[in-house]
Design an enzyme around this catalytic site. Structure first.
Site, PDB file in Angstrom:
ATOM      1  CG  ASP A   6      -1.789   1.238   1.332  1.00 44.59           C
ATOM      2  OD1 ASP A   6      -2.340   1.637   0.289  1.00 44.59           O
ATOM      3  OD2 ASP A   6      -1.922   1.823   2.418  1.00 44.59           O
ATOM      4  CB  SER A   7       0.197   4.775  -0.681  1.00 44.63           C
ATOM      5  OG  SER A   7      -0.990   4.865   0.078  1.00 44.63           O
ATOM      6  N   GLY A  39      -2.801   9.051  -3.848  1.00 49.90           N
ATOM      7  CA  GLY A  39      -4.098   9.390  -4.441  1.00 49.90           C
ATOM      8  C   GLY A  39      -4.222  10.777  -5.013  1.00 49.90           C
ATOM      9  CB  CYS A  71      -2.924   0.725  -2.636  1.00 43.67           C
ATOM     10  SG  CYS A  71      -2.918   2.485  -3.038  1.00 43.67           S
ATOM     11  CB  THR A  73      -4.519   5.092  -5.229  1.00 45.78           C
ATOM     12  OG1 THR A  73      -5.321   5.771  -4.269  1.00 45.78           O
ATOM     13  CG2 THR A  73      -3.980   6.066  -6.239  1.00 45.78           C
ATOM     14  CD  GLU A 150      -0.519   7.325   6.041  1.00 46.42           C
ATOM     15  OE1 GLU A 150       0.594   7.451   6.569  1.00 46.42           O
ATOM     16  OE2 GLU A 150      -0.914   6.259   5.509  1.00 46.42           O
ATOM     17  CB  CYS A 183      -9.305   4.768  -0.066  1.00 44.67           C
ATOM     18  SG  CYS A 183      -7.777   5.207   0.781  1.00 44.67           S
ATOM     19  CG  HIS A 185      -5.230   5.208   4.245  1.00 43.98           C
ATOM     20  ND1 HIS A 185      -4.581   4.610   3.201  1.00 43.98           N
ATOM     21  CD2 HIS A 185      -4.261   5.795   5.012  1.00 43.98           C
ATOM     22  CE1 HIS A 185      -3.277   4.826   3.309  1.00 43.98           C
ATOM     23  NE2 HIS A 185      -3.054   5.541   4.405  1.00 43.98           N
TER      24      HIS A 185
HETATM   25  N1  DGL Z   1      -4.676   3.198   0.862  1.00 44.14           N
HETATM   26  C1  DGL Z   1      -4.542   3.949  -0.340  1.00 44.14           C
HETATM   27  C2  DGL Z   1      -5.743   3.708  -1.247  1.00 44.14           C
HETATM   28  O1  DGL Z   1      -6.409   2.739  -1.065  1.00 44.14           O
HETATM   29  C3  DGL Z   1      -4.311   5.357   0.070  1.00 44.14           C
HETATM   30  C4  DGL Z   1      -4.243   6.260  -1.051  1.00 44.14           C
HETATM   31  C5  DGL Z   1      -3.205   7.323  -1.015  1.00 44.14           C
HETATM   32  O2  DGL Z   1      -2.047   7.019  -0.781  1.00 44.14           O
HETATM   33  O3  DGL Z   1      -3.593   8.427  -1.330  1.00 44.14           O
HETATM   34  O4  DGL Z   1      -6.069   4.401  -2.149  1.00 44.14           O
END
Ligand code: DGL
Length: 260
Positions: A6-7, A39, A71, A73, A150, A183, A185
Site C-alpha cells: 500500500d502507499s 491518491g 491500495c 489508488t 495518516e 480506499c 485507509h
Molecule cells: N490506501 C490507499 C488507497 O487505497 C491510500 C491512497 C493514497 O495514498 O492516497 O487508495
C-alpha cells in the site's frame, strides 16, 4: 507467502482481515510511508511507484505465491501495467468490492468514496456497470481522509467527523443504499463514515479482496510476517501494534524504494 503493499498504513486494514481469516498466514508487507499519499498524484507517477513497490517485494522474497495490491489508488490505476509486467497472480481491491456492493444493493444504487486518483480512473464505476448494467453509481473523492488517518485523527476525532459530514452529505442525499470504501485507509475511520451515512451498507474494499487471496495462503509454512516501509519504521510499528493488537511482535525495516 503473500506479498501485500500500500502507499502507507491503510493496507494494514487488509492485513488485519487476513490475520483473522488465516491465523498464522505468512506474508510480506510494504508500506510506502515516505511517498504517501498516492491518491493525489498523476497516473504516470502512481504506475512508477507501483512498479517499484512490486520490484522491491519480489527482490525481498523469492517465495511469493500471490500479490495483494492493498491500495485502492494503485488497484484502480495500475493493475493492467502490473499484470503485464509480472507473471504471478496479482489481486487488486476493485473487482471484489464491486461484486460485493452489486450483490448488497437493494435499490440498485451504489456510492463509491475513494481518493481523487481512484475516482478519476472510473474503475469502480466501470466494474459495477459491467457486473450490473443499469446500476446507478454516485462517486465522491475524499482527498482529506488519507492525511487525517495518516496523522492519527481517528477514534471519533471531531475534525474527522466534520470532514466526513462535508464529503458525505451529498452521498447521503443521493439515496445510495450501499457505499464502497474504495480506499484501504477508510476502514480506520469507518465509525465516522457510518455516522454520516446512517442505514447505508458499507463495503470494505481491502477486506473483500483478502477473501480472494486466502486460497494462496493455505498449505504454506507458518513464517513470521515481515514489514518494510520507506520512512519512519518506528511510527509504522506503533500504528501496526495499535491496529493489529497485542500479538503483533514484528519489526518494520527501512527500504530505499527509489533504488528499485
Ligand atoms: N490506501 C490507499 C488507497 O487505497 C491510500 C491512497 C493514497 O495514498 O492516497 O487508495
Amino acid at each position: 507467502m503473500i506479498a501485500i503493499f500500500d502507499s502507507g498504513l491503510g493496507g494494514l486494514t487488509a492485513v488485519r482481515e487476513l490475520r483473522s481469516l488465516v491465523p498464522g498466514a505468512s506474508y510480506i508487507y510494504f508500506g510506502d510511508t515516505g511517498r504517501v499519499p498516492y491518491g493525489t498524484r498523476s497516473r504516470s507517477t502512481i504506475i512508477k511507484y507501483a512498479l517499484q513497490d512490486m520490484r522491491f517485494l519480489l527482490a525481498a522474497e523469492r517465495d511469493i505465491s500471490a500479490v495483494l495490491v492493498a491500495c485502492g489508488t494503485v488497484s484502480s490505476t495500475a493493475m493492467d501495467v502490473l499484470r503485464e509486467s509480472f507473471r504471478l497472480p496479482i489481486f487488486g481491491v476493485v473487482e471484489t468490492a464491486a461484486a460485493a456492493a452489486a450483490a448488497a444493493t437493494k435499490n440498485n444504487h451504489v456510492a463509491v468514496i475513494a481518493t481523487a486518483a481512484t475516482i478519476r480512473s472510473g474503475a469502480y464505476e466501470r466494474e459495477l456497470k459491467r457486473i450490473k448494467p443499469g446500476i446507478k453509481v454516485t462517486a465522491k473523492a475524499c482527498p482529506l481522509f488519507v492525511p487525517l488517518v495518516e496523522n492519527g485523527f481517528t477514534g471519533g476525532d471531531p475534525i474527522t467527523k466534520m470532514v466526513c459530514e462535508r464529503y458525505l452529505s451529498p452521498v447521503r442525499e443521493s439515496g445510495a443504499d450501499t457505499c464502497i470504501l474504495g480506499c484501504t485507509h477508510y476502514p480506520l475511520i469507518r465509525d465516522e463514515i457510518a455516522e454520516a451515512l446512517p442505514g447505508v451498507t458499507l463495503i470494505d474494499a481491502g477486506a473483500e479482496a483478502v477473501k480472494a487471496i486466502v486460497p494462496y495462503c493455505q498449505g504454506k509454512d507458518d513464517v513470521s510476517p515481515r514489514y518494510f516501509v520507506s520512512d519512519d519504521p518506528e511510527a509504522f510499528e506503533q500504528f501496526a501494534k495499535r491496529l493489529l493488537g497485542g500479538d503483533w511482535v514484528g519489526r518494520a525495516e527501512l527500504v530505499d524504494i527509489e533504488k528499485y
